[in-house]
Design a protein around this motif. Structure first.
Motif, PDB file in Angstrom:
ATOM      1  N   GLY A  47       0.824  -1.211   0.000  1.00 56.58           N
ATOM      2  CA  GLY A  47       0.000   0.000   0.000  1.00 56.58           C
ATOM      3  C   GLY A  47       0.852   1.254   0.000  1.00 56.58           C
ATOM      4  N   GLY A  48       1.909   1.260   0.830  1.00 58.97           N
ATOM      5  CA  GLY A  48       2.805   2.416   0.851  1.00 58.97           C
ATOM      6  C   GLY A  48       3.469   2.634  -0.499  1.00 58.97           C
ATOM      7  N   GLY A  49       3.917   1.534  -1.110  1.00 61.33           N
ATOM      8  CA  GLY A  49       4.567   1.644  -2.423  1.00 61.33           C
ATOM      9  C   GLY A  49       3.624   2.179  -3.477  1.00 61.33           C
ATOM     10  N   PHE A  50       2.379   1.690  -3.482  1.00 56.49           N
ATOM     11  CA  PHE A  50       1.393   2.162  -4.468  1.00 56.49           C
ATOM     12  C   PHE A  50       1.099   3.643  -4.275  1.00 56.49           C
ATOM     13  CE2 PHE A  50      -0.284  -2.304  -5.051  1.00 56.49           C
ATOM     14  CZ  PHE A  50       0.225  -2.403  -6.321  1.00 56.49           C
ATOM     15  N   THR A  51       0.976   4.045  -2.992  1.00 59.14           N
ATOM     16  CA  THR A  51       0.686   5.458  -2.719  1.00 59.14           C
ATOM     17  C   THR A  51       1.802   6.350  -3.240  1.00 59.14           C
ATOM     18  OG1 THR A  51      -0.382   4.699  -0.719  1.00 59.14           O
ATOM     19  CG2 THR A  51       0.021   7.036  -0.892  1.00 59.14           C
ATOM     20  N   LEU A  52       3.040   5.925  -2.953  1.00 57.56           N
ATOM     21  CA  LEU A  52       4.184   6.722  -3.394  1.00 57.56           C
ATOM     22  C   LEU A  52       4.230   6.788  -4.926  1.00 57.56           C
ATOM     23  CD1 LEU A  52       6.483   8.294  -2.350  1.00 57.56           C
ATOM     24  CD2 LEU A  52       7.887   6.274  -2.357  1.00 57.56           C
ATOM     25  N   THR A  53       3.956   5.649  -5.572  1.00 55.48           N
ATOM     26  CA  THR A  53       3.989   5.617  -7.035  1.00 55.48           C
ATOM     27  C   THR A  53       2.960   6.570  -7.639  1.00 55.48           C
ATOM     28  OG1 THR A  53       4.505   3.301  -6.806  1.00 55.48           O
ATOM     29  CG2 THR A  53       4.010   4.069  -9.004  1.00 55.48           C
ATOM     30  N   GLY A  54       1.751   6.544  -7.064  1.00 55.23           N
ATOM     31  CA  GLY A  54       0.701   7.408  -7.591  1.00 55.23           C
ATOM     32  C   GLY A  54       1.047   8.874  -7.457  1.00 55.23           C
ATOM     33  N   CYS A  55       1.611   9.252  -6.299  1.00 53.87           N
ATOM     34  CA  CYS A  55       1.929  10.673  -6.107  1.00 53.87           C
ATOM     35  C   CYS A  55       3.138  11.075  -6.936  1.00 53.87           C
ATOM     36  CB  CYS A  55       2.144  10.963  -4.639  1.00 53.87           C
ATOM     37  SG  CYS A  55       0.600  10.888  -3.758  1.00 53.87           S
ATOM     38  N   LEU A  56       4.058  10.128  -7.163  1.00 49.02           N
ATOM     39  CA  LEU A  56       5.181  10.412  -8.063  1.00 49.02           C
ATOM     40  C   LEU A  56       4.666  10.683  -9.471  1.00 49.02           C
ATOM     41  CD1 LEU A  56       8.163  10.432  -7.329  1.00 49.02           C
ATOM     42  CD2 LEU A  56       8.368   8.228  -8.437  1.00 49.02           C
ATOM     43  N   GLY A  57       3.653   9.892  -9.875  1.00 40.03           N
ATOM     44  CA  GLY A  57       3.033  10.129 -11.179  1.00 40.03           C
ATOM     45  C   GLY A  57       2.381  11.490 -11.241  1.00 40.03           C
ATOM     46  N   LEU A  58       1.730  11.884 -10.145  1.00 37.47           N
ATOM     47  CA  LEU A  58       1.101  13.209 -10.106  1.00 37.47           C
ATOM     48  C   LEU A  58       2.134  14.309 -10.282  1.00 37.47           C
ATOM     49  CD1 LEU A  58      -1.509  14.844  -9.409  1.00 37.47           C
ATOM     50  CD2 LEU A  58      -0.685  14.889  -7.101  1.00 37.47           C
ATOM     51  N   LEU A  59       3.340  14.071  -9.746  1.00 41.49           N
ATOM     52  CA  LEU A  59       4.362  15.116  -9.837  1.00 41.49           C
ATOM     53  C   LEU A  59       5.078  15.096 -11.192  1.00 41.49           C
ATOM     54  CD1 LEU A  59       5.633  17.297  -8.102  1.00 41.49           C
ATOM     55  CD2 LEU A  59       7.466  15.725  -7.616  1.00 41.49           C
ATOM     56  N   ARG A  60       5.345  13.903 -11.733  1.00 44.46           N
ATOM     57  CA  ARG A  60       6.272  13.807 -12.843  1.00 44.46           C
ATOM     58  C   ARG A  60       5.649  13.879 -14.221  1.00 44.46           C
ATOM     59  NH1 ARG A  60      11.236  11.654 -12.494  1.00 44.46           N
ATOM     60  NH2 ARG A  60      11.305  12.342 -14.632  1.00 44.46           N
ATOM     61  N   LEU A  61       4.377  13.451 -14.364  1.00 48.74           N
ATOM     62  CA  LEU A  61       3.810  13.373 -15.715  1.00 48.74           C
ATOM     63  C   LEU A  61       3.647  14.771 -16.312  1.00 48.74           C
ATOM     64  CD1 LEU A  61       1.238  10.521 -15.224  1.00 48.74           C
ATOM     65  CD2 LEU A  61       3.287  10.483 -16.579  1.00 48.74           C
ATOM     66  N   PRO A  62       3.835  14.882 -17.641  1.00 48.58           N
ATOM     67  CA  PRO A  62       3.947  16.222 -18.224  1.00 48.58           C
ATOM     68  C   PRO A  62       2.643  16.971 -18.423  1.00 48.58           C
ATOM     69  CG  PRO A  62       4.288  14.543 -19.882  1.00 48.58           C
ATOM     70  CD  PRO A  62       4.180  13.833 -18.596  1.00 48.58           C
ATOM     71  N   HIS A  63       1.530  16.278 -18.705  1.00 51.74           N
ATOM     72  CA  HIS A  63       0.301  16.991 -19.073  1.00 51.74           C
ATOM     73  C   HIS A  63      -0.795  16.705 -18.064  1.00 51.74           C
ATOM     74  CE1 HIS A  63      -2.992  18.361 -21.731  1.00 51.74           C
ATOM     75  NE2 HIS A  63      -2.066  19.190 -22.141  1.00 51.74           N
ATOM     76  N   PHE A  64      -1.754  17.634 -17.960  1.00 49.15           N
ATOM     77  CA  PHE A  64      -2.794  17.448 -16.943  1.00 49.15           C
ATOM     78  C   PHE A  64      -3.617  16.199 -17.198  1.00 49.15           C
ATOM     79  CE2 PHE A  64      -7.214  17.976 -15.627  1.00 49.15           C
ATOM     80  CZ  PHE A  64      -7.018  18.041 -14.273  1.00 49.15           C
ATOM     81  N   TYR A  65      -3.942  15.932 -18.450  1.00 51.40           N
ATOM     82  CA  TYR A  65      -4.785  14.769 -18.752  1.00 51.40           C
ATOM     83  C   TYR A  65      -4.067  13.455 -18.494  1.00 51.40           C
ATOM     84  CZ  TYR A  65      -7.713  18.275 -20.806  1.00 51.40           C
ATOM     85  OH  TYR A  65      -8.483  19.374 -20.984  1.00 51.40           O
ATOM     86  N   GLN A  66      -2.714  13.489 -18.420  1.00 51.53           N
ATOM     87  CA  GLN A  66      -1.994  12.293 -17.981  1.00 51.53           C
ATOM     88  C   GLN A  66      -1.893  12.272 -16.459  1.00 51.53           C
ATOM     89  OE1 GLN A  66       1.647  12.917 -20.011  1.00 51.53           O
ATOM     90  NE2 GLN A  66       0.855  12.208 -21.969  1.00 51.53           N
ATOM     91  N   ARG A  67      -1.778  13.473 -15.885  1.00 51.28           N
ATOM     92  CA  ARG A  67      -1.558  13.560 -14.444  1.00 51.28           C
ATOM     93  C   ARG A  67      -2.755  13.063 -13.655  1.00 51.28           C
ATOM     94  NH1 ARG A  67      -0.106  19.276 -14.422  1.00 51.28           N
ATOM     95  NH2 ARG A  67       1.643  19.030 -15.826  1.00 51.28           N
ATOM     96  N   ILE A  68      -3.954  13.168 -14.240  1.00 57.31           N
ATOM     97  CA  ILE A  68      -5.147  12.786 -13.480  1.00 57.31           C
ATOM     98  C   ILE A  68      -5.200  11.276 -13.246  1.00 57.31           C
ATOM     99  CG2 ILE A  68      -6.760  12.410 -15.367  1.00 57.31           C
ATOM    100  CD1 ILE A  68      -8.748  14.097 -13.778  1.00 57.31           C
TER     101      ILE A  68
END
Lengths: 134, 92
Positions: A22-43
């Protein structure tokens, strides 16, 4: 720290594994929120956090408390049910708002490119109309 | 006896707090308003997970109620902000 000294091994190992997952998944999701380039990918990033991360941690909590109290503790199902019902609604609303705003901006830019004077007149007209109605 | 569970719990807690920090970063640098709303929604979820982990850590059921309240408030506030983004007003 005291309360899990009597926990049997068959319950503590799956709980630990689920917590780590669960911790790993949470971190991965928030990393995606920070790193992805466009809003429609970030969501799509927080979707992982909300479904998988929360699901894993809630199942771990359910398992731990059920084993400790030697009866099924199903309170956590409330949160799971609530999140599963509301998450798609929230992301759909944010997405619709984003699409609306982007389309509005595109229209304005295209109109300005075509004839700036017409847009200016339009704005003037609108503000005059607003003043009249108000 | 059970040394695995405290280590896993500390790992999960640090993961969730780092995730909350990343959300804060996106909240600060987010180029558009919808990015900030999305980051705030994820921050609500992260704080809810932190409450659940604290409940496991201290073995009390009160933290669970707090988590339920946080989930409820986060849902309502995110809906309000999304509506504000779309229409420019919340109550018409």
């Amino acid at each position: 720290m005291i309360h899990w000294d009597h926990l049997p091994l068959w319950a503590s190992l799956p709980t630990a594994a689920l917590l780590v997952l669960g911790g790993g998944f949470t971190l991965t999701g928030c990393l995606g929120l920070l790193r992805l380039p466009h809003f429609y990918q970030r969501i799509h990033g927080p979707a992982i956090t909300i479904t998988l991360g929360t699901g894993c941690i809630l199942i771990a909590s359910m398992l731990l408390f059920s084993t400790l109290e030697t009866r099924p503790v199903l309170h956590e199902l409330l949160i799971t049910l609530f999140l599963l019902m509301t998450t798609p609604m929230v992301s759909m609303l944010i997405m619709r708002a984003a699409v609306h705003r982007d389309l509005r901006q595109q229209h304005r830019l295209a109109a300005e490119k075509e004839s700036p004077i017409a847009v200016y007149r339009d704005i003037q007209h609108q503000s005059r109309g607003d003043r009249k109605t108000s | 006896m059970n040394h695995v569970l405290p280590i896993a719990l500390i790992f999960a807690m640090s993961c969730v707090s780092i995730a909350a920090l990343l959300c804060c970063l996106r909240l600060l640098i987010g180029p558009s308003a919808q990015d900030r709303v999305l980051a705030l929604d994820t921050l609500w979820i992260c704080s809810m997970l932190m409450c659940l982990l604290l409940g496991i850590r201290y073995g009390s059921m009160i933290y669970f109620e707090v988590a339920l309240l946080i989930a409820l408030l986060g849902f309502v506030s995110t809906i309000a902000m999304a509506k504000f983004l779309m229409r420019g007003e919340i109550i018409e």
